[in-house]
Design a protein around this motif. Structure first.
Motif, mmCIF file in Angstrom:
data_model
loop_
_atom_site.group_PDB
_atom_site.id
_atom_site.type_symbol
_atom_site.label_atom_id
_atom_site.label_comp_id
_atom_site.label_asym_id
_atom_site.label_seq_id
_atom_site.Cartn_x
_atom_site.Cartn_y
_atom_site.Cartn_z
ATOM 1 N N SER A 264 -3.565 -0.688 -8.669
ATOM 2 C CA SER A 264 -4.767 -0.188 -8.308
ATOM 3 C C SER A 264 -4.773 1.252 -7.721
ATOM 4 C CB SER A 264 -5.656 -0.989 -7.778
ATOM 5 O OG SER A 264 -5.362 -1.292 -6.462
ATOM 6 N N TRP A 265 -5.599 2.181 -7.981
ATOM 7 C CA TRP A 265 -5.679 3.571 -7.602
ATOM 8 C C TRP A 265 -6.942 3.883 -6.813
ATOM 9 C CZ3 TRP A 265 -1.295 5.751 -9.352
ATOM 10 C CH2 TRP A 265 -0.663 5.288 -10.559
ATOM 11 N N VAL A 266 -6.653 4.312 -5.527
ATOM 12 C CA VAL A 266 -7.859 4.387 -4.583
ATOM 13 C C VAL A 266 -7.627 5.954 -4.238
ATOM 14 C CG1 VAL A 266 -8.841 3.640 -2.604
ATOM 15 C CG2 VAL A 266 -7.823 1.939 -4.138
ATOM 16 N N ALA A 267 -8.634 6.605 -3.988
ATOM 17 C CA ALA A 267 -8.748 7.761 -3.459
ATOM 18 C C ALA A 267 -9.248 7.666 -1.827
ATOM 19 C CB ALA A 267 -10.004 8.778 -4.113
ATOM 20 N N GLY A 268 -8.333 8.200 -0.956
ATOM 21 C CA GLY A 268 -8.410 7.998 0.114
ATOM 22 C C GLY A 268 -7.685 8.868 1.091
ATOM 23 N N ASN A 269 -8.118 8.931 2.228
ATOM 24 C CA ASN A 269 -7.368 10.003 3.361
ATOM 25 C C ASN A 269 -6.330 9.105 4.218
ATOM 26 O OD1 ASN A 269 -6.518 11.438 5.424
ATOM 27 N ND2 ASN A 269 -8.304 12.802 5.356
ATOM 28 N N ALA A 270 -5.194 9.502 4.346
ATOM 29 C CA ALA A 270 -4.190 8.762 5.052
ATOM 30 C C ALA A 270 -4.460 8.624 6.422
ATOM 31 C CB ALA A 270 -2.966 9.384 5.233
ATOM 32 N N GLU A 271 -5.702 9.412 7.148
ATOM 33 C CA GLU A 271 -6.081 9.442 8.555
ATOM 34 C C GLU A 271 -7.414 8.400 8.390
ATOM 35 O OE1 GLU A 271 -6.765 13.180 10.375
ATOM 36 O OE2 GLU A 271 -5.068 14.063 9.121
ATOM 37 N N GLU A 272 -7.914 7.972 7.564
ATOM 38 C CA GLU A 272 -8.794 7.023 7.584
ATOM 39 C C GLU A 272 -8.814 6.272 6.128
ATOM 40 O OE1 GLU A 272 -13.811 7.499 8.319
ATOM 41 O OE2 GLU A 272 -12.608 9.056 8.242
ATOM 42 N N LEU A 273 -7.856 5.376 6.073
ATOM 43 C CA LEU A 273 -7.809 4.575 4.838
ATOM 44 C C LEU A 273 -8.887 3.643 4.499
ATOM 45 C CD1 LEU A 273 -4.136 3.255 5.573
ATOM 46 C CD2 LEU A 273 -4.690 5.188 3.810
ATOM 47 N N LEU B 146 0.944 -1.185 -0.032
ATOM 48 C CA LEU B 146 0.114 -0.031 0.039
ATOM 49 C C LEU B 146 0.929 1.118 0.037
ATOM 50 C CD1 LEU B 146 -2.494 1.559 0.262
ATOM 51 C CD2 LEU B 146 -2.465 1.337 2.694
ATOM 52 N N ASP B 147 0.842 2.142 -0.983
ATOM 53 C CA ASP B 147 1.592 3.302 -1.229
ATOM 54 C C ASP B 147 0.611 4.553 -1.147
ATOM 55 O OD1 ASP B 147 3.944 4.790 -1.663
ATOM 56 O OD2 ASP B 147 3.384 5.206 -3.646
ATOM 57 N N VAL B 148 0.833 5.057 0.070
ATOM 58 C CA VAL B 148 0.015 6.221 0.377
ATOM 59 C C VAL B 148 0.400 7.613 0.023
ATOM 60 C CG1 VAL B 148 -1.090 7.359 2.564
ATOM 61 C CG2 VAL B 148 -0.947 4.873 2.487
ATOM 62 N N ALA B 149 -0.305 8.587 -0.276
ATOM 63 C CA ALA B 149 0.110 9.778 -0.926
ATOM 64 C C ALA B 149 1.026 9.374 -2.125
ATOM 65 C CB ALA B 149 0.723 10.614 0.290
ATOM 66 N N GLY B 150 0.802 8.539 -2.751
ATOM 67 C CA GLY B 150 1.464 8.288 -3.834
ATOM 68 C C GLY B 150 1.080 8.315 -5.281
ATOM 69 N N GLY B 151 0.188 9.405 -5.203
ATOM 70 C CA GLY B 151 -0.694 9.593 -6.481
ATOM 71 C C GLY B 151 -0.147 9.512 -7.772
ATOM 72 N N GLU C 41 0.922 -12.786 -10.177
ATOM 73 C CA GLU C 41 -0.196 -12.401 -10.050
ATOM 74 C C GLU C 41 -0.762 -11.834 -8.655
ATOM 75 O OE1 GLU C 41 -3.361 -14.885 -11.443
ATOM 76 O OE2 GLU C 41 -2.825 -14.818 -13.571
ATOM 77 N N ASP C 42 -0.197 -12.452 -7.644
ATOM 78 C CA ASP C 42 -0.342 -12.059 -6.262
ATOM 79 C C ASP C 42 0.483 -10.902 -5.932
ATOM 80 O OD1 ASP C 42 1.837 -13.658 -6.508
ATOM 81 O OD2 ASP C 42 1.311 -14.651 -4.471
ATOM 82 N N THR C 43 1.344 -10.474 -6.677
ATOM 83 C CA THR C 43 2.139 -9.091 -6.457
ATOM 84 C C THR C 43 1.453 -8.063 -6.678
ATOM 85 O OG1 THR C 43 4.290 -10.223 -7.123
ATOM 86 C CG2 THR C 43 4.401 -7.948 -6.864
ATOM 87 N N ARG C 44 1.169 -6.984 -5.786
ATOM 88 C CA ARG C 44 0.205 -5.861 -6.024
ATOM 89 C C ARG C 44 0.473 -4.756 -5.278
ATOM 90 N NH1 ARG C 44 -3.785 -5.974 -8.850
ATOM 91 N NH2 ARG C 44 -5.212 -4.426 -8.880
ATOM 92 N N VAL C 45 0.243 -3.574 -5.904
ATOM 93 C CA VAL C 45 0.472 -2.305 -5.040
ATOM 94 C C VAL C 45 -0.626 -1.593 -5.483
ATOM 95 C CG1 VAL C 45 1.697 -1.293 -7.153
ATOM 96 C CG2 VAL C 45 1.718 0.087 -5.101
ATOM 97 N N THR C 46 -1.345 -0.917 -4.287
ATOM 98 C CA THR C 46 -2.458 -0.237 -4.352
ATOM 99 C C THR C 46 -1.990 1.446 -4.109
ATOM 100 O OG1 THR C 46 -4.025 -1.887 -3.417
ATOM 101 C CG2 THR C 46 -4.778 0.409 -3.198
ATOM 102 N N VAL C 47 -2.407 2.282 -4.755
ATOM 103 C CA VAL C 47 -1.805 3.721 -4.548
ATOM 104 C C VAL C 47 -2.981 4.474 -3.910
ATOM 105 C CG1 VAL C 47 -0.911 5.872 -5.636
ATOM 106 C CG2 VAL C 47 -0.320 3.497 -6.285
ATOM 107 N N CYS C 48 -2.870 4.834 -2.957
ATOM 108 C CA CYS C 48 -3.809 5.631 -2.195
ATOM 109 C C CYS C 48 -3.385 6.966 -2.119
ATOM 110 C CB CYS C 48 -4.195 5.089 -0.933
ATOM 111 S SG CYS C 48 -5.716 5.769 0.134
ATOM 112 N N ASP C 49 -4.375 7.894 -2.584
ATOM 113 C CA ASP C 49 -4.215 9.419 -2.565
ATOM 114 C C ASP C 49 -5.538 10.247 -2.309
ATOM 115 O OD1 ASP C 49 -1.190 11.301 -3.644
ATOM 116 O OD2 ASP C 49 -3.110 12.231 -3.041
#
Length: 307
Positions: A174-183, A76-81, A143-151
């Motif tokens: 995959s790309w997800v919109a979300g706040n680091a304080e409430e993932l 999970l890469d946070v603030a990694g838009g 296939e089980d290697t995965r990164v979710t980018v959350c910004d």
């Protein structure tokens, strides 16, 4: 952080926090930071080049070397838009996978050892399975290697998606919109949590660290790359002069945006130093907390494990 004399409609006092050197209500900071990164999204790489003299690219490479992800890692890469860390992660894992591929002579050896008494269907099944493994290995992918980018910022995510398309990346991200304080991420669902040059912009850093701890599996790793404090007084003076006298000017030239770059410089000075931030990571529950200075402390990599 301190208590503001201002009150909300319910009579409760609102807290103040910093937005660079400006004092703002906590309820205002998230929106202000959002606007900053909306403004700089298209020139984000140029911004990082300006703020680090291009060295941020080497720092990020070192960041992945410290993480050292293996095939099958869920990140999970946070603030990694814009995808900088995510792309490096995928490249690192692919290279690790490719480096472990058996020699070309091994497949024929494996088939040669097949007993002539095996049924045709059994052989065909094994051959199909092996071809699948061979294709997987040749691409360096699992296939089980995965990164979710959350910004939290949609403009940053848009830039990241565009960059992924340009690179032809369609698997494992995959790309997800979300706040680091409430993932918007399930508890104990990722093996590693990374955040690069993002945590200093969070309103409540303690809550972001708590969320990082929540989403990691036991044994999972927290890794943060952030601008930090230069301890050498001579180098610190030079760096401060560059930061305050040059970077905002570059921001005006690069993006016609003096204020956003001025905030980014100020936000670095407001962020806790290496020791204080390490203490915050420990308070969030992480063990084996360490930090590594980069370029005399201009940046630092902070590490911790959920044990």
């Amino acid at each position: 952080m301190r208590t503001s004399p201002k009150s909300n409609s319910g009579g409760a006092e609102e807290k103040e926090t910093h937005f660079g050197y400006e004092t703002v209500l906590e309820s205002e900071k998230t929106e202000k930071v959002y606007k900053v990164f909306k403004n700089v999204a298209e020139s984000y790489d140029s911004m990082n080049d300006a703020m680090s003299l291009g060295i941020h690219r080497l720092w990020k490479d070192r960041f992945l070397q410290v993480l050292k992800p293996t095939p099958g890692t869920r990140l999970l890469d946070v603030a990694g838009g814009t995808g900088d860390i995510a792309f490096r992660f995928l490249d690192f894992v692919r290279n690790a996978r490719l480096n472990s591929i058996p020699t070309s002579g091994m497949p024929s050896s494996r088939h040669a050892e097949t007993s002539s008494s095996e049924s045709s269907s059994s052989f065909d099944g094994e051959d199909a399975a092996f071809r699948s493994e061979e294709q997987e290995a040749s691409s360096g992918w699992r296939e089980d290697t995965r990164v979710t980018v959350c910004d939290i910022n949609q403009s940053m995510l848009k830039v990241g998606r565009q960059r992924a398309e340009q690179r032809g990346l369609t698997e494992g991200i995959s790309w997800v919109a979300g706040n680091a304080e409430e993932l918007p991420i399930a508890s104990e669902s990722v093996d590693a949590y990374t955040i690069a040059f993002g945590i200093r912009n969070v309103t409540h850093v303690e809550e972001a660290l708590s969320e990082a701890y929540r989403v990691l599996v036991p044994g999972g790793r927290f890794l943060c790359l952030e601008f930090s404090q230069v301890n050498n007084p001579v180098l610190r003076s030079l760096y401060d002069n560059y930061s305050f006298q040059v970077i905002p000017v570059l921001g005006q030239v690069i993006a016609s945006d003096w204020k956003s770059y001025q905030y980014l410089v100020e936000s670095i000075r407001q962020f806790p130093n290496q020791e204080d931030f390490s203490a915050m990571i420990r308070e969030a529950g992480f063990s084996m907390v360490t930090h590594e200075n980069l370029s005399f402390g201009i940046a630092a990599i902070h590490s911790g494990f959920k044990l």
